[in-house]
Write an enzyme that holds these catalytic residues in place. Structure first.
Site, PDB file in Angstrom:
ATOM      1  N   HIS A   2     -47.592 -14.795   5.144  1.00  0.00           N
ATOM      2  CA  HIS A   2     -47.453 -16.079   4.449  1.00  0.00           C
ATOM      3  C   HIS A   2     -48.573 -17.029   4.883  1.00  0.00           C
ATOM      4  O   HIS A   2     -49.220 -17.673   4.064  1.00  0.00           O
ATOM      5  CB  HIS A   2     -46.089 -16.714   4.764  1.00  0.00           C
ATOM      6  CG  HIS A   2     -44.945 -16.131   3.982  1.00  0.00           C
ATOM      7  ND1 HIS A   2     -44.639 -14.796   3.980  1.00  0.00           N
ATOM      8  CD2 HIS A   2     -44.025 -16.721   3.164  1.00  0.00           C
ATOM      9  CE1 HIS A   2     -43.585 -14.577   3.196  1.00  0.00           C
ATOM     10  NE2 HIS A   2     -43.193 -15.737   2.689  1.00  0.00           N
ATOM     11  N   HIS A  16       1.535 -26.772 -22.340  1.00  0.00           N
ATOM     12  CA  HIS A  16       0.661 -25.602 -22.214  1.00  0.00           C
ATOM     13  C   HIS A  16       1.384 -24.452 -21.515  1.00  0.00           C
ATOM     14  O   HIS A  16       0.998 -23.301 -21.646  1.00  0.00           O
ATOM     15  CB  HIS A  16      -0.604 -25.947 -21.405  1.00  0.00           C
ATOM     16  CG  HIS A  16      -1.640 -26.673 -22.196  1.00  0.00           C
ATOM     17  ND1 HIS A  16      -2.334 -26.067 -23.214  1.00  0.00           N
ATOM     18  CD2 HIS A  16      -2.097 -27.937 -22.130  1.00  0.00           C
ATOM     19  CE1 HIS A  16      -3.197 -26.946 -23.733  1.00  0.00           C
ATOM     20  NE2 HIS A  16      -3.063 -28.087 -23.088  1.00  0.00           N
ATOM     21  N   GLU A  37      -8.004 -32.026 -13.125  1.00  0.00           N
ATOM     22  CA  GLU A  37      -8.830 -31.776 -14.312  1.00  0.00           C
ATOM     23  C   GLU A  37      -8.930 -33.049 -15.175  1.00  0.00           C
ATOM     24  O   GLU A  37     -10.004 -33.434 -15.596  1.00  0.00           O
ATOM     25  CB  GLU A  37      -8.181 -30.636 -15.105  1.00  0.00           C
ATOM     26  CG  GLU A  37      -8.939 -30.221 -16.349  1.00  0.00           C
ATOM     27  CD  GLU A  37      -8.141 -29.224 -17.191  1.00  0.00           C
ATOM     28  OE1 GLU A  37      -6.921 -29.057 -16.941  1.00  0.00           O
ATOM     29  OE2 GLU A  37      -8.728 -28.617 -18.105  1.00  0.00           O
ATOM     30  N   HIS A  38      -7.783 -33.662 -15.438  1.00  0.00           N
ATOM     31  CA  HIS A  38      -7.732 -34.880 -16.252  1.00  0.00           C
ATOM     32  C   HIS A  38      -7.079 -36.002 -15.453  1.00  0.00           C
ATOM     33  O   HIS A  38      -6.007 -35.791 -14.876  1.00  0.00           O
ATOM     34  CB  HIS A  38      -6.873 -34.669 -17.505  1.00  0.00           C
ATOM     35  CG  HIS A  38      -7.256 -33.490 -18.341  1.00  0.00           C
ATOM     36  ND1 HIS A  38      -6.488 -32.350 -18.420  1.00  0.00           N
ATOM     37  CD2 HIS A  38      -8.329 -33.273 -19.137  1.00  0.00           C
ATOM     38  CE1 HIS A  38      -7.068 -31.479 -19.243  1.00  0.00           C
ATOM     39  NE2 HIS A  38      -8.193 -32.008 -19.688  1.00  0.00           N
ATOM     40  N   ASP A  81      -9.289 -33.599 -25.980  1.00  0.00           N
ATOM     41  CA  ASP A  81      -9.209 -32.160 -26.253  1.00  0.00           C
ATOM     42  C   ASP A  81      -9.887 -31.801 -27.576  1.00  0.00           C
ATOM     43  O   ASP A  81     -10.288 -30.657 -27.770  1.00  0.00           O
ATOM     44  CB  ASP A  81      -7.739 -31.715 -26.335  1.00  0.00           C
ATOM     45  CG  ASP A  81      -7.113 -31.587 -24.967  1.00  0.00           C
ATOM     46  OD1 ASP A  81      -7.864 -31.473 -23.976  1.00  0.00           O
ATOM     47  OD2 ASP A  81      -5.865 -31.602 -24.890  1.00  0.00           O
ATOM     48  N   GLN A 141       0.724 -32.190 -21.550  1.00  0.00           N
ATOM     49  CA  GLN A 141       0.155 -31.247 -20.596  1.00  0.00           C
ATOM     50  C   GLN A 141       1.139 -30.129 -20.295  1.00  0.00           C
ATOM     51  O   GLN A 141       0.770 -28.954 -20.270  1.00  0.00           O
ATOM     52  CB  GLN A 141      -0.197 -32.000 -19.298  1.00  0.00           C
ATOM     53  CG  GLN A 141      -1.332 -31.382 -18.541  1.00  0.00           C
ATOM     54  CD  GLN A 141      -2.609 -31.340 -19.371  1.00  0.00           C
ATOM     55  OE1 GLN A 141      -2.863 -32.231 -20.184  1.00  0.00           O
ATOM     56  NE2 GLN A 141      -3.389 -30.309 -19.214  1.00  0.00           N
TER      57      GLN A 141
END
Lengths: 430, 430
Positions: B420, B262, B327-328, B361, B259
């Protein structure tokens, strides 16, 4: 006079394109004002919310009185006539019954390689519902936002509603009571959205904000998107009626008027295969507008934005409907099912002569928060899924990881992410 | 050195809250620049897109060469080694198989009153996929965006990818070819988003734009939201590993490093019940970083944003995980199922010791476009539903309309919308 178009005329395409592009909203650029308000609320919390509320809403609140007490809610709700309470209860129960059918199911399975894959749905923890005050203050909208949130399993629902000069429609609080909402703040505007998104000492932050509002509210929602979830940026309401010779011109006219009476950019369009129906509807609209208390406002909208389009076939009508992508589409036909499949872009479709759009606004059971301004091309009406989110589940066994390792490590290499590849290869042969 | 926290220490809550609030993205304010670019593209179309592309991407395109020709795509794809093509094909097929299970079903029924109610799903007509160029240019992301769109039934998929100095990773075009994408433009940035949203002479407008990008792309997506749909505003990637004494420290370390590599704000957090595992993982991360070609960048991210937290129980770990809403989330446990239910907020959950995040991924089959920056509190990963929309169906019979008329007309009265009410009452006794 509404626009009259005939699809057989040579200038039709140009005029129809103009109609599609007609600007229906005064797009006030309030970006900077809203940014400043949000920054102020983030920085000063309750103090800013109180100041802004007292200034913009001519109110006189303190941090201690921002929230309605249980007594205030109960006594306001008690003012509401019993037939109104009963009607709101009927609406609530029907909306609830329908939305319960929208609950998604988890789905986890194991594939041929032995990989566990799946989707699991969970509710959002806390949601903020924005309810406009003043003119367009609708108890039905309280139900349309709160009920799907409850059905989704949202644990906390906080409602905000501005009270200009301290006033509120008691039916709003009655609807909240029926929907089981007990956390209600007398605030509105960008400051309310900011308070919900970032939290203050008095107002704990939520995870998602839904509900309609003016340009300030819409801009604030756009700016806080990411910090919290939002539903959609709602625009003026609209209806498209597709009718053939079987339609009753007085009924169609009543539906076009019901939409136009929203004012503020609301749009009513009739597309028909029957030129004499077109004429009859136009006459009927004129006649019925004189019978309506707010007929002047509806007439203004109808004259400015209304349209009657004659076409050669229902297929052609469906083609136009898909380009218009209307919030509401009525199929005023004896056999609406035959055309239903051909309508691909619509927030909601109303079937046949006995389904006026207004029944869906209140007690049909479906949601009346629907995509406007052609956004039905890509968006859905509010529903249970808007208050839930999906988590992916993935599980490998030693053997399925081995089977997938080579392609995964290869792609990691192409993407220049060697650490990704290593996290896979380090587990092999174990 | 990563942050080390211990939940039994008195200052834990304060330090954990700081970690949650840590700023991971340089929030460039590019609002005005992006507004100007969008206005320019709306006004001058291709001319603006060409000028901006040549300026920002140091390119030399004309309106005629904005789009990749079929030959250009085929010859670039042909440069890609066959094992890479095979790996991308495997990824494609697995992603496709999984996403096919996400297709929603229409549900239309008639209730006890005779009211027809339902939901019908249809695909978005045209979608634009943004693929970053340069450093973070991932063929796997092409598949993750294109495959769910195809499965949803989207008729037209237009891809944009910037080619800085005219260069492109051929694997991007190979992935596009495998995914069946033939409409690809060599443009990027806010100008690409504007072209997709509003259309130019060369690039027909789409209905929705998905895919990650830099601050300009993210801001442009936020600004065109409403004109088109968008998926989400993606931030830096992140992983949370929950481990007990059964975990292999070397494997956990490899996942944390994957991770961190990145860069640009990516965050790796370990939460463990086992203090000796915490120490062993920290040592292992140091050791493995020396083995990695891009180890320096990963080390920088790990030192700045990484964290190792020891807790007293797995329940406590789940509580922290829900606050982090990562996220993960990896469950590096012998029995991940026991903890699965307790994790309510996560983009994706990876089960057990043999499911490194990286397998998801690429070839797991689930989508790798997932909510970041705590947005898993309210958002889901990309899926088939993002490329479809739901239309409500409502149909009344004369008798069911009669049965519902009274409450509907009552609510219309409270909302001061007499038109209406009239559209309902005019149909009674017919």
């Amino acid at each position: 006079m509404p626009l009259r178009l005939d699809s057989t005329q040579p200038d039709f395409e140009a005029r129809f394109t103009d109609l599609l592009g007609a600007k229906r909203e005064s797009s006030q650029d309030v970006n900077d004002t809203v940014s400043a308000i949000i920054a102020d609320v983030r920085h000063r919390g309750d103090e800013a919310v109180v100041e802004l509320t007292n200034r913009f809403d001519r109110a006189n609140v303190t941090a201690q009185t921002l929230r309605f007490t249980a007594d205030e809610i109960a006594s306001a709700a008690a003012q509401v006539p019993s037939n109104v309470r009963a009607a709101l209860q009927t609406a609530h129960d029907r909306i609830r019954a329908h939305h319960q059918k929208q609950k998604p199911e988890d789905h986890v399975y194991t594939d041929a390689l032995g990989v566990t894959l799946g989707s699991r749905w969970t509710a959002v923890d806390a949601v903020g519902i924005y309810v406009p005050g003043g003119l367009a203050s609708y108890p039905s909208s309280v139900l349309m936002n709160a009920v799907p949130a409850h059905v989704a399993g949202v644990g906390r629902i906080a409602m905000v509603v501005p009270t200009p000069s301290g006033e509120i429609n008691p039916a709003i609080l009655a609807a909240a009571e029926i929907a089981g909402i007990t956390e209600i703040y007398r605030i509105g505007g960008a400051q309310a959205v900011a308070a919900l998104a970032y939290g203050t000492a008095t107002i704990p932050r939520v995870d998602k904000v839904t509900g309609p509002g003016n340009a300030y509210v819409a801009t604030a929602k756009r700016q806080v998107f990411g910090q919290v979830g939002i539903d959609m940026i709602a625009g003026p309401s609209e209806v498209l009626v597709i009718a053939d010779g079987s339609a009753n011109p007085a009924w169609v006219a009543a539906d076009l008027i019901a939409q136009a009476e929203h004012g503020a950019g609301a749009q009513s369009i009739l597309v028909t295969t029957d030129a004499s129906l077109a004429d009859a509807v136009e006459t009927e609209v004129d006649r019925q507008l004189t019978l309506l208390p707010k007929g002047d406002m509806a007439r203004e909208g109808w004259d400015e934005l209304g349209a009657i389009i004659t076409v050669a076939s229902l297929d052609e009508a469906a083609g136009l409907a898909n380009r218009i992508a209307s919030e509401h589409v009525e199929l005023a036909l004896d056999d609406p099912q035959a055309l239903l499949r051909a309508i691909r872009h619509a927030g909601a479709i109303f079937l046949g002569h006995h389904t006026p759009e207004a029944i869906g606004d209140y007690v049909g059971g479906s949601n009346h928060v629907l995509p406007t301004a052609r956004s039905a091309r890509f968006a859905s009406g509010l529903g249970v899924l808007d208050f839930m989110k999906r988590t992916s589940i993935l599980g490998c066994t030693p053997s399925s990881l081995s089977a997938l390792a080579e392609p995964a490590v290869t792609i990691a290499g192409v993407e220049d992410l060697d650490g990704h590849g290593r996290s896979i290869s380090i587990r092999l042969n174990h």
